[in-house]
Design a protein around this motif. Structure first.
Motif, PDB file in Angstrom:
ATOM      1  N   UNK A  73       0.831  -1.202   0.000  1.00 31.33           N
ATOM      2  CA  UNK A  73       0.000   0.000   0.000  1.00 31.33           C
ATOM      3  C   UNK A  73       0.873   1.263   0.000  1.00 31.33           C
ATOM      4  N   UNK A  74       1.963   1.245   0.733  1.00 35.23           N
ATOM      5  CA  UNK A  74       2.877   2.388   0.757  1.00 35.23           C
ATOM      6  C   UNK A  74       3.493   2.597  -0.619  1.00 35.23           C
ATOM      7  N   UNK A  75       3.879   1.511  -1.282  1.00 30.66           N
ATOM      8  CA  UNK A  75       4.445   1.616  -2.634  1.00 30.66           C
ATOM      9  C   UNK A  75       3.414   2.187  -3.604  1.00 30.66           C
ATOM     10  N   UNK A  76       2.159   1.749  -3.494  1.00 31.57           N
ATOM     11  CA  UNK A  76       1.108   2.293  -4.354  1.00 31.57           C
ATOM     12  C   UNK A  76       0.968   3.803  -4.161  1.00 31.57           C
ATOM     13  N   UNK A  77       1.095   4.264  -2.918  1.00 30.10           N
ATOM     14  CA  UNK A  77       1.067   5.705  -2.667  1.00 30.10           C
ATOM     15  C   UNK A  77       2.283   6.390  -3.285  1.00 30.10           C
ATOM     16  N   UNK A  78       3.453   5.758  -3.188  1.00 28.07           N
ATOM     17  CA  UNK A  78       4.654   6.335  -3.790  1.00 28.07           C
ATOM     18  C   UNK A  78       4.479   6.545  -5.288  1.00 28.07           C
ATOM     19  N   UNK A  79       3.819   5.609  -5.947  1.00 28.04           N
ATOM     20  CA  UNK A  79       3.557   5.741  -7.381  1.00 28.04           C
ATOM     21  C   UNK A  79       2.741   7.002  -7.654  1.00 28.04           C
ATOM     22  N   UNK A  80       1.705   7.226  -6.843  1.00 23.53           N
ATOM     23  CA  UNK A  80       0.867   8.415  -7.028  1.00 23.53           C
ATOM     24  C   UNK A  80       1.669   9.695  -6.833  1.00 23.53           C
ATOM     25  N   UNK A  81       2.494   9.732  -5.816  1.00 23.56           N
ATOM     26  CA  UNK A  81       3.266  10.944  -5.526  1.00 23.56           C
ATOM     27  C   UNK A  81       4.378  11.147  -6.548  1.00 23.56           C
ATOM     28  N   UNK A  82       4.931  10.068  -7.088  1.00 26.50           N
ATOM     29  CA  UNK A  82       5.982  10.201  -8.091  1.00 26.50           C
ATOM     30  C   UNK A  82       5.479  10.933  -9.331  1.00 26.50           C
ATOM     31  N   UNK A  83       4.182  10.836  -9.586  1.00 24.50           N
ATOM     32  CA  UNK A  83       3.620  11.508 -10.760  1.00 24.50           C
ATOM     33  C   UNK A  83       3.628  13.022 -10.641  1.00 24.50           C
ATOM     34  N   UNK A  84       3.833  13.550  -9.432  1.00 20.45           N
ATOM     35  CA  UNK A  84       3.911  15.001  -9.249  1.00 20.45           C
ATOM     36  C   UNK A  84       5.154  15.560  -9.919  1.00 20.45           C
ATOM     37  N   UNK A  85       6.186  14.723 -10.031  1.00 19.38           N
ATOM     38  CA  UNK A  85       7.412  15.163 -10.680  1.00 19.38           C
ATOM     39  C   UNK A  85       8.463  15.690  -9.726  1.00 19.38           C
ATOM     40  N   UNK A  86       8.391  15.291  -8.447  1.00 20.11           N
ATOM     41  CA  UNK A  86       9.403  15.700  -7.488  1.00 20.11           C
ATOM     42  C   UNK A  86      10.689  14.908  -7.717  1.00 20.11           C
ATOM     43  N   UNK A  87      11.812  15.478  -7.290  1.00 24.71           N
ATOM     44  CA  UNK A  87      13.107  14.839  -7.543  1.00 24.71           C
ATOM     45  C   UNK A  87      13.352  13.618  -6.676  1.00 24.71           C
ATOM     46  N   UNK A  88      12.870  13.675  -5.432  1.00 29.15           N
ATOM     47  CA  UNK A  88      13.268  12.640  -4.478  1.00 29.15           C
ATOM     48  C   UNK A  88      12.187  12.471  -3.423  1.00 29.15           C
ATOM     49  N   UNK A  89      12.098  11.256  -2.881  1.00 29.27           N
ATOM     50  CA  UNK A  89      11.184  10.969  -1.778  1.00 29.27           C
ATOM     51  C   UNK A  89      11.976  10.289  -0.670  1.00 29.27           C
ATOM     52  N   UNK A  90      11.856  10.840   0.548  1.00 30.83           N
ATOM     53  CA  UNK A  90      12.443  10.219   1.735  1.00 30.83           C
ATOM     54  C   UNK A  90      11.375   9.346   2.382  1.00 30.83           C
ATOM     55  N   UNK A  91      11.688   8.091   2.598  1.00 25.25           N
ATOM     56  CA  UNK A  91      10.765   7.181   3.262  1.00 25.25           C
ATOM     57  C   UNK A  91      11.284   6.906   4.661  1.00 25.25           C
ATOM     58  N   UNK A  92      10.497   7.299   5.665  1.00 22.09           N
ATOM     59  CA  UNK A  92      10.877   7.035   7.052  1.00 22.09           C
ATOM     60  C   UNK A  92      10.046   5.873   7.577  1.00 22.09           C
ATOM     61  N   UNK A  93      10.715   4.763   7.851  1.00 26.14           N
ATOM     62  CA  UNK A  93      10.077   3.530   8.293  1.00 26.14           C
ATOM     63  C   UNK A  93      10.381   3.194   9.743  1.00 26.14           C
ATOM     64  N   UNK A  94      11.158   4.036  10.422  1.00 29.87           N
ATOM     65  CA  UNK A  94      11.725   3.649  11.715  1.00 29.87           C
ATOM     66  C   UNK A  94      10.690   3.490  12.823  1.00 29.87           C
ATOM     67  N   UNK A  95       9.588   4.244  12.773  1.00 31.12           N
ATOM     68  CA  UNK A  95       8.637   4.217  13.867  1.00 31.12           C
ATOM     69  C   UNK A  95       7.970   2.876  14.071  1.00 31.12           C
ATOM     70  N   UNK A  96       7.769   2.120  12.977  1.00 31.58           N
ATOM     71  CA  UNK A  96       7.042   0.855  13.075  1.00 31.58           C
ATOM     72  C   UNK A  96       7.955  -0.363  13.140  1.00 31.58           C
ATOM     73  N   UNK A  97       9.260  -0.162  13.063  1.00 29.84           N
ATOM     74  CA  UNK A  97      10.195  -1.293  13.122  1.00 29.84           C
ATOM     75  C   UNK A  97      10.599  -1.564  14.575  1.00 29.84           C
TER      76      UNK A  97
END
Length: 309
Positions: free
Chosen positions: A263-287
């Motif tokens: 589900x997170x990857x599916x959201x990344x696909x949607x946001x990638x379409x905005x045309x931003x250069x980079x996305x930081x993914x913070x996963x630490x809270x749930x690990x």
């Protein structure tokens, strides 16, 4: 061209900072992440004098009770890596004395071979401002402006000269110098903040609002740049604070980047379409620990690239 991907480094209570930061940083670089990032929370007021982000009644997340210093965390990551950029999203610049911050960032950039990204924000916590003792909360915009001015001066050629309200440098040699010009990125969401960014910074650090909101802000920022005659490109790096869980989120009301890795990857696909250069993914809270963080980071990276992100 694929969107660059960054990973949030472990700074919270469940991690052993001295061993887990180098381990996760090294693993992330091997996986293929382009950059490694930290955030800043100086303290956890108890009881809180204001809600999260200054919103009345919104509780602070428990994870904020224990957040390692951002510059120390980046230094540990720098020693364990060779390629990945090292950024802050964000470092609350007005909590720091400008000269000392500028010198620390220059030293880290020199030591890491030119990999530092200085991501600044003005912050929102009255308690953090009171504890830092630099200047009152009401002066945060002016303090941020001077932090940027001092950084540019200290990072530039000698002799360094600056005459401001917080720092006065008559004429001095200041070293070490950064290995290359350190890019300054700003968190900004208002017209005034957009003007500061366009006039004084190299890039933008949006937060993970809904995709259409980020897209609208990106359009407004580009329009501001055009109106003010800026021709240099604006680097864009979106920070995503995930709420990952093992099983998919079922039902209505799912927030962006909440749920399973798919589900997170599916959201990344949607946001990638905005045309931003980079996305930081913070996963630490749930690990639970560094091993799980590295494993989930590898799974997400592989699936994101397979999805075209």
């Amino acid at each position: 061209m694929a969107t660059r991907l960054g990973l949030g480094l472990p700074q919270m209570r469940q991690y052993s900072i001295g061993t887990d930061v180098p381990e996760v940083a090294s693993a992330a670089e091997r996986i293929g992440y382009d950059s490694l990032w930290v955030f800043e929370r100086a303290l956890f007021p108890e009881p809180a004098t204001q809600g999260l982000y200054g919103i009345a009644g919104l509780p602070w997340p428990d994870e904020y009770r224990h957040v390692a210093d951002p510059l120390v965390t980046l230094t540990l990551a720098a020693a364990a890596t060779r390629r990945a950029e090292l950024g802050s999203s964000v470092l609350v610049a007005p909590l720091h004395l400008p000269f000392q911050l500028a010198k620390a960032l220059a030293t880290l950039d020199a030591a890491s071979g030119g990999r530092v990204i200085a991501g600044f924000g003005s912050g929102w916590s009255l308690d953090e401002y009171a504890a830092s003792g630099v200047r009152p909360f009401e002066e945060r915009g002016a303090v941020l402006d001077e932090v940027i001015e001092v950084c540019r001066a200290v990072w530039g050629p000698d002799p360094v000269v600056h005459d401001g309200k917080l720092a006065s440098i008559a004429s001095a040699v200041v070293g070490p110098k950064p290995a290359r010009p350190i890019p300054v990125l700003l968190a900004a969401g208002s017209k005034r903040a957009f003007r500061r960014l366009v006039d004084h910074a190299d890039g933008w650090l949006p937060t993970s609002l809904r995709a259409e909101q980020v897209a609208a802000q990106w359009r407004e920022l580009r329009e501001t740049a055009e109106a003010r005659g800026r021709t240099e490109p604006i680097r864009t790096v979106l920070r995503v604070n995930t709420a990952r869980q093992a099983e998919p989120y079922e039902g209505t009301g799912r927030r962006p980047f909440q749920g399973s890795v798919d589900q997170i990857v599916a959201d990344l696909v949607d946001y990638a379409e905005i045309g931003l250069d980079e996305v930081i993914v913070d996963l630490q809270g749930s690990a639970r620990d560094a091993r799980e963080l590295a494993d989930v980071a590898a799974e997400l990276f592989e699936k994101a690239r397979a999805a075209g992100v």
